[in-house]
Design a protein around this motif. Structure first.
Motif, short mmCIF file in Angstrom:
data_model
loop_
_atom_site.label_atom_id
_atom_site.label_comp_id
_atom_site.label_asym_id
_atom_site.label_seq_id
_atom_site.Cartn_x
_atom_site.Cartn_y
_atom_site.Cartn_z
N GLU A 1 -2.78 -5.84 14.11
CA GLU A 1 -3.65 -5.79 15.43
C GLU A 1 -4.88 -5.02 15.12
OE1 GLU A 1 -1.77 -4.78 19.06
OE2 GLU A 1 0.13 -5.45 18.42
N TYR A 2 -5.20 -4.59 14.03
CA TYR A 2 -6.14 -3.76 13.81
C TYR A 2 -7.04 -3.78 12.59
CZ TYR A 2 -3.98 -0.59 17.07
OH TYR A 2 -3.51 -0.30 18.21
N ARG A 3 -6.71 -5.18 11.85
CA ARG A 3 -7.56 -5.59 10.90
C ARG A 3 -9.05 -5.81 11.32
NH1 ARG A 3 -5.62 -9.49 6.10
NH2 ARG A 3 -4.66 -7.62 5.62
N GLU A 4 -9.54 -6.45 12.35
CA GLU A 4 -10.85 -6.66 12.85
C GLU A 4 -11.39 -5.21 12.95
OE1 GLU A 4 -12.88 -8.40 16.71
OE2 GLU A 4 -11.12 -9.32 16.16
N TRP A 5 -10.62 -4.29 13.44
CA TRP A 5 -11.47 -2.97 13.70
C TRP A 5 -11.70 -2.19 12.18
CZ3 TRP A 5 -13.54 -0.30 17.23
CH2 TRP A 5 -13.24 -0.67 18.51
N SER A 6 -10.86 -2.62 11.38
CA SER A 6 -10.99 -2.06 9.86
C SER A 6 -12.52 -3.01 9.43
CB SER A 6 -9.88 -2.49 9.08
OG SER A 6 -9.79 -3.62 8.41
N TRP B 1 -8.46 5.56 5.55
CA TRP B 1 -8.07 5.26 7.04
C TRP B 1 -8.46 3.46 7.29
CZ3 TRP B 1 -5.81 8.16 10.69
CH2 TRP B 1 -5.55 9.39 10.50
N VAL B 2 -9.64 3.38 6.96
CA VAL B 2 -9.94 1.80 6.82
C VAL B 2 -9.09 0.81 6.29
CG1 VAL B 2 -11.76 0.21 6.54
CG2 VAL B 2 -12.32 2.49 7.54
N THR B 3 -8.53 1.12 5.05
CA THR B 3 -7.66 0.40 4.46
C THR B 3 -6.24 0.37 5.09
OG1 THR B 3 -8.54 0.95 2.12
CG2 THR B 3 -6.33 0.04 2.22
N CYS B 4 -5.88 1.40 5.66
CA CYS B 4 -4.54 1.58 6.39
C CYS B 4 -4.86 0.54 7.37
CB CYS B 4 -4.44 2.89 7.04
SG CYS B 4 -3.83 4.17 5.68
N LEU B 5 -5.92 0.35 8.41
CA LEU B 5 -6.12 -0.25 9.62
C LEU B 5 -6.03 -1.66 9.00
CD1 LEU B 5 -8.89 1.57 11.51
CD2 LEU B 5 -6.36 1.40 11.89
N TRP B 6 -6.86 -2.11 7.93
CA TRP B 6 -6.72 -3.46 7.45
C TRP B 6 -5.41 -4.07 7.16
CZ3 TRP B 6 -4.74 -4.96 2.68
CH2 TRP B 6 -5.03 -6.13 2.19
N ALA B 7 -4.30 -2.99 6.98
CA ALA B 7 -3.02 -3.59 6.69
C ALA B 7 -2.33 -4.15 7.90
CB ALA B 7 -2.19 -2.46 5.98
N LEU C 1 0.90 -1.22 0.02
CA LEU C 1 0.09 -0.03 -0.13
C LEU C 1 0.98 1.28 -0.02
CD1 LEU C 1 -2.81 -0.81 2.64
CD2 LEU C 1 -3.11 -0.69 0.27
N THR C 2 0.58 2.12 -0.84
CA THR C 2 1.26 3.31 -0.92
C THR C 2 0.40 4.37 -0.24
OG1 THR C 2 2.35 2.78 -2.91
CG2 THR C 2 2.49 5.37 -2.25
N ILE C 3 0.73 5.06 0.83
CA ILE C 3 0.05 5.95 1.68
C ILE C 3 0.54 7.63 1.10
CG2 ILE C 3 -0.80 6.77 3.92
CD1 ILE C 3 -0.08 3.65 4.50
N PHE C 4 -0.16 8.23 0.54
CA PHE C 4 0.07 9.44 0.16
C PHE C 4 -0.31 10.48 1.51
CE2 PHE C 4 -0.58 7.42 -3.75
CZ PHE C 4 0.71 7.42 -4.42
#
Length: 142
Positions: A82-87, A73-79, A4-7
């Protein structure tokens, strides 16, 4: 998806702190951060100027998929391990509207929040470090 590239806004303390926090997390996919206004970012995503990247985070998958705002933001958490479930929770139909509102509020107030929380931007930290000289074997601030 492998990368993932995050700008992000390297002049924003909140955005820069988010970048540093994400880099400290265990991940499922590689994360590549780029200031949205850099030459490298423009080459990676030529449509970036049309996406309001100066106002909201933009994330691009290695397959060319783009997310912005709450979806980014949801995609960042998905990556993050520990936070995929939150995403997944935030992406559910019942939570999407709340996520959009929260992310819009944070995005709209990120500079004020950065000042309030005294968060230093990546650009400010780079400028500070550029005054440090380590040529003689010991470092000194010039």
């Amino acid at each position: 998806m492998n990368t993932l590239t995050i700008f992000y806004d390297a002049r924003c303390g909140l955005c820069s702190r988010f970048r540093r926090w994400m880099l400290d997390q265990a991940v499922y996919v590689h994360l590549d951060f780029m200031p949205y206004d850099s030459e490298q970012a423009q080459k990676r995503c030529p449509d970036l100027p049309n996406l309001r990247a100066d106002q909201e985070i933009v994330v691009m998958g290695d397959d060319g998929s783009l997310w912005q705002g709450a979806g980014a933001w949801v995609t960042c958490l998905w990556a993050l391990r520990e936070y995929r479930e939150w995403s997944l929770r935030l992406a559910s139909p019942g939570m999407q509207q709340i996520a959009r509102r929260v992310v819009h509020w944070i995005s709209s107030n990120r500079i004020s929040l950065s000042h309030l929380l005294r968060l230093r931007s990546d650009d400010a930290l780079r400028a500070e470090v550029s005054h440090v000289s380590c040529d003689t074997g010991s470092c000194a601030v010039n």
